[in-house]
Design a protein around this motif. Structure first.
Motif, mmCIF file in Angstrom:
data_model
loop_
_atom_site.group_PDB
_atom_site.id
_atom_site.type_symbol
_atom_site.label_atom_id
_atom_site.label_comp_id
_atom_site.label_asym_id
_atom_site.label_seq_id
_atom_site.Cartn_x
_atom_site.Cartn_y
_atom_site.Cartn_z
ATOM 1 N N GLN A 190 0.828 -1.206 0.000
ATOM 2 C CA GLN A 190 0.000 0.000 0.000
ATOM 3 C C GLN A 190 0.866 1.262 0.000
ATOM 4 O O GLN A 190 0.501 2.259 -0.611
ATOM 5 C CB GLN A 190 -0.957 -0.006 1.190
ATOM 6 C CG GLN A 190 -2.087 -0.996 1.005
ATOM 7 C CD GLN A 190 -2.996 -1.098 2.214
ATOM 8 O OE1 GLN A 190 -2.522 -1.178 3.348
ATOM 9 N NE2 GLN A 190 -4.291 -1.094 1.965
ATOM 10 N N LYS A 191 2.022 1.210 0.651
ATOM 11 C CA LYS A 191 2.951 2.347 0.624
ATOM 12 C C LYS A 191 3.455 2.582 -0.794
ATOM 13 O O LYS A 191 3.571 3.718 -1.248
ATOM 14 C CB LYS A 191 4.125 2.102 1.572
ATOM 15 C CG LYS A 191 3.766 2.212 3.031
ATOM 16 C CD LYS A 191 4.967 1.906 3.899
ATOM 17 C CE LYS A 191 4.594 1.890 5.369
ATOM 18 N NZ LYS A 191 5.730 1.499 6.223
ATOM 19 N N LYS A 192 3.750 1.485 -1.492
ATOM 20 C CA LYS A 192 4.221 1.607 -2.874
ATOM 21 C C LYS A 192 3.122 2.153 -3.775
ATOM 22 O O LYS A 192 3.383 2.972 -4.663
ATOM 23 C CB LYS A 192 4.723 0.254 -3.380
ATOM 24 C CG LYS A 192 5.997 -0.190 -2.694
ATOM 25 C CD LYS A 192 6.433 -1.561 -3.141
ATOM 26 C CE LYS A 192 7.679 -2.000 -2.399
ATOM 27 N NZ LYS A 192 8.093 -3.353 -2.767
ATOM 28 N N VAL A 193 1.890 1.720 -3.540
ATOM 29 C CA VAL A 193 0.757 2.237 -4.322
ATOM 30 C C VAL A 193 0.582 3.726 -4.050
ATOM 31 O O VAL A 193 0.342 4.510 -4.966
ATOM 32 C CB VAL A 193 -0.538 1.451 -4.024
ATOM 33 C CG1 VAL A 193 -1.742 2.120 -4.672
ATOM 34 C CG2 VAL A 193 -0.411 0.013 -4.505
ATOM 35 N N ALA A 194 0.720 4.130 -2.796
ATOM 36 C CA ALA A 194 0.604 5.549 -2.448
ATOM 37 C C ALA A 194 1.673 6.373 -3.160
ATOM 38 O O ALA A 194 1.390 7.479 -3.636
ATOM 39 C CB ALA A 194 0.698 5.731 -0.937
ATOM 40 N N ALA A 195 2.890 5.831 -3.256
ATOM 41 C CA ALA A 195 3.959 6.530 -3.970
ATOM 42 C C ALA A 195 3.614 6.664 -5.449
ATOM 43 O O ALA A 195 3.831 7.727 -6.054
ATOM 44 C CB ALA A 195 5.283 5.795 -3.786
ATOM 45 N N LEU A 196 3.068 5.607 -6.030
ATOM 46 C CA LEU A 196 2.658 5.672 -7.434
ATOM 47 C C LEU A 196 1.514 6.672 -7.610
ATOM 48 O O LEU A 196 1.472 7.406 -8.596
ATOM 49 C CB LEU A 196 2.222 4.293 -7.931
ATOM 50 C CG LEU A 196 3.327 3.258 -8.099
ATOM 51 C CD1 LEU A 196 2.721 1.897 -8.440
ATOM 52 C CD2 LEU A 196 4.312 3.687 -9.163
ATOM 53 N N LYS A 197 0.625 6.693 -6.645
ATOM 54 C CA LYS A 197 -0.518 7.606 -6.712
ATOM 55 C C LYS A 197 -0.038 9.061 -6.694
ATOM 56 O O LYS A 197 -0.591 9.906 -7.392
ATOM 57 C CB LYS A 197 -1.461 7.333 -5.552
ATOM 58 C CG LYS A 197 -2.832 7.897 -5.721
ATOM 59 C CD LYS A 197 -3.749 7.384 -4.622
ATOM 60 C CE LYS A 197 -5.175 7.743 -4.910
ATOM 61 N NZ LYS A 197 -6.086 7.190 -3.897
ATOM 62 N N SER A 198 0.998 9.338 -5.930
ATOM 63 C CA SER A 198 1.526 10.707 -5.902
ATOM 64 C C SER A 198 2.155 11.066 -7.252
ATOM 65 O O SER A 198 2.088 12.216 -7.680
ATOM 66 C CB SER A 198 2.523 10.892 -4.766
ATOM 67 O OG SER A 198 3.701 10.184 -5.004
#
Length: 95
Positions: free
Chosen positions: A19-27
């Motif tokens: 989920q942290k990696k997804v959040a980084a991609l989302k940014s």
């Protein structure tokens, strides 16, 4: 801590990392070009959907009987693996 609970915590930790990696991609999505924004948004939406499915599976792991636990465990492992692969693929598209 029993085996089921320990495994549930392992899946939850792997999910949190994903989920942290997804959040980084989302940014990165916010700064993506207009031409790729919609495609990238679909990728993020799919990753978030997978994360929700894994979270649901993790909840079921703790309450499962031994027989069901083995089936759910395999499903959770496959889901985490698929999500990790999807994150790697998404990251390569967001560069």
């Amino acid at each position: 801590m029993d085996t089921k609970e320990a495994y549930k915590k392992k899946i939850e930790a792997e999910l949190e990392e994903a989920q942290k990696k997804v959040a980084a991609l989302k940014s990165k999505l916010e700064s993506s070009a207009k031409e790729t924004y919609n495609d990238n948004k679909k990728i993020i939406d799919e990753l978030e959907k997978k994360a929700n499915e894994i979270k649901s599976q993790a909840k079921k792991l703790g309450n499962a009987s031994e027989g069901a636990f083995e089936v759910l465990k395999e499903g959770a492992e496959n889901a985490i693996s698929a999500m990790s692969k999807a994150i790697r693929e998404a990251a390569s598209k967001f560069k």
